[in-house]
Design a protein around this motif. Structure first.
Motif, PDB file in Angstrom:
ATOM      1  N   UNK A  60      10.777  12.163   7.937  1.00  0.00           N
ATOM      2  CA  UNK A  60      10.046  12.958   8.917  1.00  0.00           C
ATOM      3  C   UNK A  60       8.705  13.387   8.343  1.00  0.00           C
ATOM      4  N   UNK A  61       7.785  13.680   9.245  1.00  0.00           N
ATOM      5  CA  UNK A  61       6.455  14.151   8.852  1.00  0.00           C
ATOM      6  C   UNK A  61       6.559  15.611   8.447  1.00  0.00           C
ATOM      7  N   UNK A  62       5.940  15.966   7.345  1.00  0.00           N
ATOM      8  CA  UNK A  62       5.980  17.344   6.885  1.00  0.00           C
ATOM      9  C   UNK A  62       5.329  18.257   7.923  1.00  0.00           C
ATOM     10  N   UNK A  63       6.047  19.308   8.313  1.00  0.00           N
ATOM     11  CA  UNK A  63       5.568  20.210   9.363  1.00  0.00           C
ATOM     12  C   UNK A  63       4.291  20.946   8.964  1.00  0.00           C
ATOM     13  N   UNK A  64       4.158  21.262   7.680  1.00  0.00           N
ATOM     14  CA  UNK A  64       3.019  22.055   7.235  1.00  0.00           C
ATOM     15  C   UNK A  64       1.855  21.204   6.744  1.00  0.00           C
ATOM     16  N   UNK A  65       1.853  19.921   7.064  1.00  0.00           N
ATOM     17  CA  UNK A  65       0.776  19.034   6.627  1.00  0.00           C
ATOM     18  C   UNK A  65       0.116  18.390   7.842  1.00  0.00           C
ATOM     19  N   UNK A  66      -1.197  18.513   7.916  1.00  0.00           N
ATOM     20  CA  UNK A  66      -1.933  17.905   9.011  1.00  0.00           C
ATOM     21  C   UNK A  66      -2.249  16.450   8.684  1.00  0.00           C
ATOM     22  N   UNK A  67      -2.529  15.674   9.718  1.00  0.00           N
ATOM     23  CA  UNK A  67      -2.884  14.276   9.516  1.00  0.00           C
ATOM     24  C   UNK A  67      -4.262  14.168   8.867  1.00  0.00           C
ATOM     25  N   UNK A  68      -4.439  13.124   8.075  1.00  0.00           N
ATOM     26  CA  UNK A  68      -5.733  12.822   7.465  1.00  0.00           C
ATOM     27  C   UNK A  68      -6.279  11.578   8.149  1.00  0.00           C
ATOM     28  N   UNK A  69      -7.516  11.680   8.681  1.00  0.00           N
ATOM     29  CA  UNK A  69      -8.117  10.594   9.448  1.00  0.00           C
ATOM     30  C   UNK A  69      -9.193   9.913   8.611  1.00  0.00           C
ATOM     31  N   UNK A  70      -9.069   8.600   8.448  1.00  0.00           N
ATOM     32  CA  UNK A  70     -10.083   7.809   7.765  1.00  0.00           C
ATOM     33  C   UNK A  70     -11.046   7.220   8.793  1.00  0.00           C
ATOM     34  N   UNK A  71     -12.231   6.822   8.324  1.00  0.00           N
ATOM     35  CA  UNK A  71     -13.243   6.279   9.224  1.00  0.00           C
ATOM     36  C   UNK A  71     -12.711   5.033   9.930  1.00  0.00           C
ATOM     37  N   UNK A  72     -12.968   4.968  11.230  1.00  0.00           N
ATOM     38  CA  UNK A  72     -12.448   3.864  12.025  1.00  0.00           C
ATOM     39  C   UNK A  72     -11.213   4.241  12.818  1.00  0.00           C
ATOM     40  N   UNK A  73     -10.799   5.518  12.720  1.00  0.00           N
ATOM     41  CA  UNK A  73      -9.648   5.977  13.483  1.00  0.00           C
ATOM     42  C   UNK A  73      -8.314   5.601  12.891  1.00  0.00           C
ATOM     43  N   UNK A  74      -8.201   5.677  11.574  1.00  0.00           N
ATOM     44  CA  UNK A  74      -6.945   5.370  10.883  1.00  0.00           C
ATOM     45  C   UNK A  74      -6.292   6.693  10.486  1.00  0.00           C
ATOM     46  N   UNK A  75      -5.161   6.994  11.096  1.00  0.00           N
ATOM     47  CA  UNK A  75      -4.503   8.292  10.959  1.00  0.00           C
ATOM     48  C   UNK A  75      -3.353   8.166   9.963  1.00  0.00           C
ATOM     49  N   UNK A  76      -3.270   9.124   9.050  1.00  0.00           N
ATOM     50  CA  UNK A  76      -2.256   9.084   7.991  1.00  0.00           C
ATOM     51  C   UNK A  76      -1.465  10.392   7.969  1.00  0.00           C
ATOM     52  N   UNK A  83       8.819   9.248  -0.093  1.00  0.00           N
ATOM     53  CA  UNK A  83       7.665   8.814  -0.885  1.00  0.00           C
ATOM     54  C   UNK A  83       6.849   7.747  -0.170  1.00  0.00           C
ATOM     55  N   UNK A  84       6.588   7.994   1.115  1.00  0.00           N
ATOM     56  CA  UNK A  84       5.800   7.050   1.887  1.00  0.00           C
ATOM     57  C   UNK A  84       4.817   7.777   2.801  1.00  0.00           C
ATOM     58  N   UNK A  85       3.799   7.031   3.234  1.00  0.00           N
ATOM     59  CA  UNK A  85       2.784   7.539   4.149  1.00  0.00           C
ATOM     60  C   UNK A  85       2.873   6.722   5.437  1.00  0.00           C
ATOM     61  N   UNK A  86       2.898   7.413   6.559  1.00  0.00           N
ATOM     62  CA  UNK A  86       2.909   6.755   7.872  1.00  0.00           C
ATOM     63  C   UNK A  86       1.473   6.639   8.359  1.00  0.00           C
ATOM     64  N   UNK A  87       1.043   5.422   8.720  1.00  0.00           N
ATOM     65  CA  UNK A  87      -0.337   5.162   9.113  1.00  0.00           C
ATOM     66  C   UNK A  87      -0.374   4.520  10.492  1.00  0.00           C
ATOM     67  N   UNK A  88      -1.304   5.022  11.330  1.00  0.00           N
ATOM     68  CA  UNK A  88      -1.497   4.432  12.657  1.00  0.00           C
ATOM     69  C   UNK A  88      -2.976   4.130  12.846  1.00  0.00           C
ATOM     70  N   UNK A  89      -3.293   2.891  13.213  1.00  0.00           N
ATOM     71  CA  UNK A  89      -4.655   2.444  13.488  1.00  0.00           C
ATOM     72  C   UNK A  89      -4.835   2.466  15.008  1.00  0.00           C
ATOM     73  N   UNK A  90      -5.739   3.341  15.506  1.00  0.00           N
ATOM     74  CA  UNK A  90      -5.852   3.520  16.952  1.00  0.00           C
ATOM     75  C   UNK A  90      -6.451   2.295  17.639  1.00  0.00           C
ATOM     76  N   UNK A  91      -7.276   1.520  16.919  1.00  0.00           N
ATOM     77  CA  UNK A  91      -7.897   0.350  17.531  1.00  0.00           C
ATOM     78  C   UNK A  91      -6.942  -0.845  17.539  1.00  0.00           C
ATOM     79  N   UNK A  92      -6.271  -1.070  16.439  1.00  0.00           N
ATOM     80  CA  UNK A  92      -5.314  -2.184  16.368  1.00  0.00           C
ATOM     81  C   UNK A  92      -3.973  -1.824  16.988  1.00  0.00           C
TER      82      UNK A  92
END
Length: 231
Positions: A60-76, A83-92
């Protein structure tokens, strides 16, 4: 439910986007809907996007942690216990998970941020030792190792040896390269000690007297450049 606001500075091709995500990793499902600004000045909601990838880990995503957005709309998002990071690319419209570097300690704190040149940064605290990693195109690269014990002892008179103390991250700056943290004893409520600001670029630390903790980032140089025609 998770909400992420993206602006033109994130390289999304419009004024802003508001992403709403219903994340249910226990059954490998994430449902997204995006509100996007139009050239006419209005806002419209897009269709529901349902992802059911086979290779996304549970957790599950940590409740007290906000998403980090990289340039190009890549949300982490940082995931708990896997020990993993969930990533979503809004364009792809692509969802994936990335494994984080291994940790050794039982009491480990992690937080995501970005480096000054736009790479995803993972900050890990094990005891009083803080390690920063950058997610480059070639994979994870260790950026720095910061021993905070003596600096914390100078800022906080009740700091004990690191064997019975932990660091807990509070906030992370996406553009300023800072993290807010506190120190507390094993097994005690996470309220011990003052709020400490650590600059990951200079490795300097100082106490923050504000409470509750807020982190407001202002690009003063960019603001002054916009004001120049009026000066």
């Amino acid at each position: 439910m998770k909400w992420v606001l993206l602006t033109a500075a994130d390289g999304i091709g419009c004024s802003f986007m508001l992403l709403v995500a219903d994340v249910r990793l226990y059954n490998k499902s994430i449902t997204l809907q995006i509100a996007e600004s139009s050239e006419a000045g209005g806002t419209s909601w897009g269709p529901l996007i349902i992802n059911r990838p086979n290779r996304v880990s549970s957790g599950w995503i940590q409740d007290d942690r906000e998403a980090v957005v990289l340039h190009g709309g890549i949300i982490n998002w940082l995931l708990s216990h896997v020990n993993k990071i969930l990533t979503y690319d809004i364009h792809a419209e692509r969802l994936r998970t990335t494994k984080t570097p291994p940790t050794q300690g039982k009491h480990t704190q992690r937080i995501l941020g970005t480096s000054s040149d736009g790479w995803l940064r993972l900050v890990i605290a094990e005891g009083f030792m803080i390690t920063t990693w950058l997610s480059l195109s070639s994979g994870w690269t260790r950026e720095s190792v910061i021993d905070t014990e003596h600096k914390l002892q100078s800022l906080h008179p009740y700091i004990s040896p690191p064997t019975c103390m932990e660091i807990e991250f509070d906030r992370s700056g996406e553009t300023s390269g800072v993290v807010l943290l506190r120190a507390y004893r094993h097994g005690q409520h996470r309220c011990l000690g003052p709020l400490i600001l650590l600059d990951l670029e200079t490795k300097e630390m100082r106490r923050q007297n504000s409470y509750p903790s807020l982190l407001f980032e202002l690009d003063l140089l960019q603001l002054l450049q916009k004001m120049k025609p009026f000066l």
